[in-house]
Scaffold this active site. Structure first.
Site, PDB file in Angstrom:
ATOM      1  N   SER A 168     130.315  34.516  39.077  1.00  0.00           N
ATOM      2  CA  SER A 168     130.239  33.151  38.592  1.00  0.00           C
ATOM      3  C   SER A 168     131.195  32.596  37.817  1.00  0.00           C
ATOM      4  CB  SER A 168     128.807  33.019  37.988  1.00  0.00           C
ATOM      5  OG  SER A 168     127.849  33.182  38.985  1.00  0.00           O
TER       6      SER A 168
ATOM      7  N   CYS B 240     129.974  38.574  37.670  1.00  0.00           N
ATOM      8  CA  CYS B 240     129.566  39.785  38.515  1.00  0.00           C
ATOM      9  C   CYS B 240     130.660  40.187  39.460  1.00  0.00           C
ATOM     10  CB  CYS B 240     128.559  39.166  39.506  1.00  0.00           C
ATOM     11  SG  CYS B 240     126.906  38.931  38.538  1.00  0.00           S
TER      12      CYS B 240
ATOM     13  N   GLU C  11     129.427  42.517  32.642  1.00  0.00           N
ATOM     14  CA  GLU C  11     128.997  41.519  31.510  1.00  0.00           C
ATOM     15  C   GLU C  11     128.130  42.050  30.414  1.00  0.00           C
ATOM     16  OE1 GLU C  11     126.429  38.315  33.227  1.00  0.00           O
ATOM     17  OE2 GLU C  11     127.668  38.877  35.115  1.00  0.00           O
TER      18      GLU C  11
ATOM     19  N   ARG D  63     119.736  25.696  41.582  1.00  0.00           N
ATOM     20  CA  ARG D  63     120.320  25.548  43.090  1.00  0.00           C
ATOM     21  C   ARG D  63     121.879  25.324  43.387  1.00  0.00           C
ATOM     22  NH1 ARG D  63     116.123  24.625  46.886  1.00  0.00           N
ATOM     23  NH2 ARG D  63     117.486  23.313  48.133  1.00  0.00           N
TER      24      ARG D  63
ATOM     25  N   HIS E 177     128.587  40.429  47.638  1.00  0.00           N
ATOM     26  CA  HIS E 177     127.772  40.670  46.291  1.00  0.00           C
ATOM     27  C   HIS E 177     126.369  40.330  46.674  1.00  0.00           C
ATOM     28  CE1 HIS E 177     126.231  39.876  42.265  1.00  0.00           C
ATOM     29  NE2 HIS E 177     126.191  38.699  42.262  1.00  0.00           N
TER      30      HIS E 177
END
Lengths: 389, 360, 131
Positions: free
Chosen positions: B310, B125, B93, B213, B248
């Site tokens: 993500s 990622c 990225e 969160r 990850h």
């Protein structure tokens, strides 16, 4: 050799070296030209040779030959620009010599001019570095001081020389420049200042390197002897331009200025004298290490020993071999393509006894040598003030 | 939409011919920024530290240069002629150009051009494992004998943001090839993807935004655990069958938490867990962890690699190390060599190296 | 921007692709059309190993335009195992540990960039050997 036409310096002129913010390139050149013409008594040269490096890049001006011929009142006169990086001034003299010796022309005006300050900062650093090999050196981020530094570091390593040993060259140059009204640095220099100086490209400090600045110098050359002072003429006894590898990394021997060695060798041969007959030398001391390698290349010192010559004022005005007698590039300043012409003016004035407070007593033979692209091009001239003719 | 509780079809992907890793190479830059430095500057030292330090690319490094070195390492280990590499695919990225492939530069530098595929992948990622899956398919379908998949990042985090503590630089390259020439065979792979906006960066933004969160339970945990469980379930394996597992690694703790939830022990996780020393190297995170495992595994070992990207998704791989002892020429730096080559920098040097200072 | 100038030298810059003279066997970097040793003009491609040692070095504090971003940086003359000297930057190195004779290896790094919008130029640099 006897068929070659003799050439004499019959006029000299120069401006102060420095930051001439208010004066453009053409006006700067004219100041030196006017002085040289007046001192020679010549009204119109047969040809004009201009030494310059950076005008196309810094002042966006090509074709200085025509510009200056026009501006100085010589429309119709043959004129060209000669470029050989730092050796441009000497190369312009060399071209004039070829023309005069051939008999095609009888008089020549050589003018070296550089206008550095039309740009400032990293752009000028980049422009000055462009004498190096663009594809294989410049792209890596080299600068002129960095090239000198690479040579100096290796020299120190191979010959066991401490960097402070190079101080004598800067100290001598700055001492001599004090009496030169046209020099850029006239305040002198002491060892403490040298040792504490900021680093430009290690191990080269700011006093190991010459200040790059504006300036113009001019010579009038003629195939007829002319008296610079009553009873005093100066003959250009030899002229030689030699090239070697442009890139430093292409040299088999990085610590030998081969172009300078061959150029000096040919010049001595032409003049029919040996290095020990030279009374003073204006060498290309743009960096201390260049002065050292030039001394070795010209045969004034053995390989690896050039630095020793500067010890105990050996290169001072009363020393074994006076160099940088008006401050050299180091303290008079380095006006790029004008530098080689300044050197010729200075040697001429020494041999004509016109050096005033900078005079080397009884100087008869003088050598001027300038270098382009970290020693890739070398131009050597030997001047004869013995008035044998 | 599939009801996951009722989905009984085979979802694990296996190529027509078996494929494996024939060479691998890590790259980590030498600079390290301690998390305590960021805390010093932004919270007077009061924040808790998610990693010890992170790897930072030098001023002359980017995803192109780091990928070149990792790929060269992989090729040297494999002993493969670069002209035989049919694809160079790079997940990141932080591609240096918005338009103009990183992969063409890398392919040119490693000598794979011109008879090759080259493309950049982007999935937060997991761009690197995506490239790896595609390479498995490419080789597995016999379109080429070798394909190079790279996950590499010079990760961005907004100054002062929680991400800045971890966003690091590094990654790894894998050369995929026929199973019989492999050091590790890919036994099966599976991807689990949903539209989950936990973290993003808009086209012209310098730094990513994240859901704080929200990045945890619905994003990282759900995707990794779903991918790992489904893969193991269909392969008929369990945590006890694994000698290693690499997930990850956004920080030091979370991979351990997800690993333990799935039933793995710390011993299975620790070799591939590099986040404490290098931070979160985004698309390179799980992949560089795998290189550390391959550096030290034993013949016949088996294990799991699960990425997370993500946006969101996870790619899971079950790997089995060759029965022959890995016999690489000792000319390639190990992942540990890169970890041990470290120079600590302070926050101001870091801001200069990452170009965070406005100079114009 | 000088796109084509950098583009046409990529092979040489990315991976030290030089030449070997078919007449005298001299290894040449950078590549040339005429061998400087025997002045013949027939060469074949030759890829250098990238291993060498520092022949000389200098830390540059006063960079030219386009190189301010990484200054100060260390320039070096590197003597390649195969013979030629190459001018290149050293990277991943602190100047105080550099010394003549230090063993180095080629890596490909960013040489320069023309601002935020310009092209990136990549090429060889050298660093202390990792292995």
């Amino acid at each position: 050799m006897s068929t070659i036409q003799d050439v004499f310096v019959i006029g000299t002129g120069q401006t102060a070296v420095g930051e001439h913010w208010g004066i453009s390139l053409r006006h700067l050149a004219w100041k030196a030209v006017k002085q040289a013409l007046e001192s020679s008594g010549l009204e119109r040269p047969d040809a004009i040779f201009v030494g310059n490096i950076l005008a196309p890049r810094i002042s966006q001006q090509h074709n200085l030959g025509t510009l200056l011929a026009d501006f100085c009142g010589f429309r119709g006169v043959e004129a060209i620009t000669v470029e050989a990086s730092g050796a441009s001034g000497g190369a312009a003299v060399r071209q004039a010599m070829l023309a005069l010796r051939s008999g095609e022309i009888g008089t020549a005006l050589v003018v070296g001019v550089e206008k550095m300050t039309d740009k400032v900062g990293p752009e000028v650093t980049a422009a000055l570095a462009a004498g190096a090999d663009s594809d294989w050196e410049l792209v890596q981020g080299v600068t002129a001081p960095a090239m000198a530094a690479l040579i100096m570091r290796r020299y120190m390593h191979d010959y066991g020389v401490h960097r402070d040993e190079f101080s004598d060259f800067a100290l001598n140059a700055h001492y001599n420049a004090q009496a030169n009204v046209d020099a850029m640095f006239r305040n002198g220099l002491d060892l403490k200042q040298y040792v504490q100086a900021g680093i430009v490209a290690s191990p080269v400090n700011i006093f190991d390197g010459a200040p790059d600045a504006d300036g113009a110098a001019a010579l009038v050359l003629s195939s007829e002897p002319g008296e610079l002072r009553p009873g005093l003429s100066v003959r250009v006894a030899s002229s030689s331009l030699v090239t070697h590898t442009l890139a430093l990394h292409d040299r088999r021997d990085v610590l030998s200025f081969e172009a300078a060695r061959l150029s000096a060798e040919r010049a001595f041969q032409q003049a029919g004298i040996t290095p020990d007959q030279i009374d003073l030398a204006e060498l290309y001391d743009r960096f201390s290490i260049y002065a050292v390698l030039s001394l070795e290349a010209c045969g004034f010192a053995r390989r690896g020993e050039g630095w020793r010559l500067a010890r105990n004022s050996g290169v001072g005005r009363n020393g074994q071999l006076p160099i940088s007698t008006f401050g050299g590039l180091t303290a008079r300043g380095n006006p790029g393509g004008a530098t080689g012409v300044y050197q010729m003016v200075e040697v001429t004035r020494q041999l004509a006894g016109m050096a005033q407070d900078n005079q080397v007593a009884g100087a008869k033979w003088g050598l001027a040598q300038c270098l382009g692209s970290s020693g890739a091009t070398a131009v050597t001239h030997i001047l004869d003030g013995t008035n044998r003719n | 939409m599939t009801d996951l509780r009722r989905d009984t079809r085979t979802r694990v992907m296996q190529p027509a011919r078996m494929v494996g890793i024939v060479g691998y190479g890590a790259y980590l830059p030498r600079f390290r920024l301690p998390a305590s430095e960021i805390s010093r500057v932004w919270t007077e030292g009061q924040s808790s530290l998610p990693v010890q330090e992170k790897a930072v690319a030098g001023p002359d490094e980017d995803v192109v240069t780091m990928s070149i070195e990792a790929a060269r390492n992989a090729i040297m280990r494999a002993g493969v002629d670069p002209q035989d590499i049919g694809a160079v695919w790079i997940g990141s990225e932080s591609h240096p150009y918005a338009v103009k492939p990183t992969a063409t530069i890398v392919a040119e530098a490693i000598g794979a051009v011109p008879h090759t595929q080259a493309a950049d992948w982007q999935f937060a990622c997991k761009g690197g494992t995506e490239a790896m899956q595609a390479a498995i398919a490419f080789v597995g379908s016999c379109m080429s004998d070798y394909a190079c998949a790279i996950g590499m990042d010079t990760a961005q985090g907004r100054p002062g943001d929680a991400l800045e503590y971890t966003a690091g630089s590094g990654g790894a390259a894998f050369l995929l090839g026929p199973a019989d020439k492999s050091v590790a065979v890919v036994e099966g792979t599976y991807s689990f993807v949903t539209d989950t906006p936990d973290f993003w960066r808009r086209s012209n933004a310098n730094y990513p935004q994240h859901g704080q969160r929200f990045t945890g339970e619905p994003a990282y945990f759900r995707h990794i655990t779903s991918a790992a469980e489904r893969l193991m379930d269909e392969m008929g394996t369990g945590p006890q069958d694994s000698d290693f597992a690499v997930f990850h690694q956004p920080n030091s703790k979370i991979p351990g938490r997800v690993g333990r939830y799935l039933g793995f022990t710390s011993a299975q996780l620790e070799v591939g867990l590099l986040a404490p020393e290098i931070g979160n190297v985004y698309a390179g995170s799980a992949l560089v962890g795998l290189t550390a495992v391959l550096d030290s595994c034993d013949p016949g070992d088996r294990g799991l690699l699960v990425s997370f990207g993500s946006g969101a998704g996870s790619d899971a791989f079950q790997l089995r190390i060759s029965d022959q002892p890995l016999d690489f020429p000792d000319v390639v730096p190990s992942t540990r060599d890169y970890l041990e080559r470290r120079t600590t920098i302070d926050y101001s040097t870091y801001t200069r190296y990452l170009g965070k200072l406005a100079l114009e | 921007m000088e796109i084509s100038r950098h583009w046409r030298l990529q092979q040489q810059r990315y991976g030290l692709l030089g030449e070997k003279c078919n007449h005298c066997g001299e290894k040449l970097f950078p590549p040339r059309d005429v061998c400087p040793e025997c002045t013949q003009d027939s060469q074949e491609l030759y890829r250098f190993s990238g291993k060498g040692e520092v022949y000389s070095y200098s830390k540059v504090f006063d960079p030219p335009a386009g190189y301010e971003g990484t200054a100060p940086y260390t320039m070096a003359l590197v003597k390649l195992e195969e013979g030629p000297l190459v001018t290149a930057q050293l990277t991943d190195v602190d100047n105080d540990i550099v010394e003549i004779g230090m063993l180095v290896e080629m890596v490909t790094r960013k040489l320069r960039e023309d601002g935020n919008r310009g092209m990136l130029v990549y090429g060889y640099k050298f660093r202390p050997r990792l292995k």
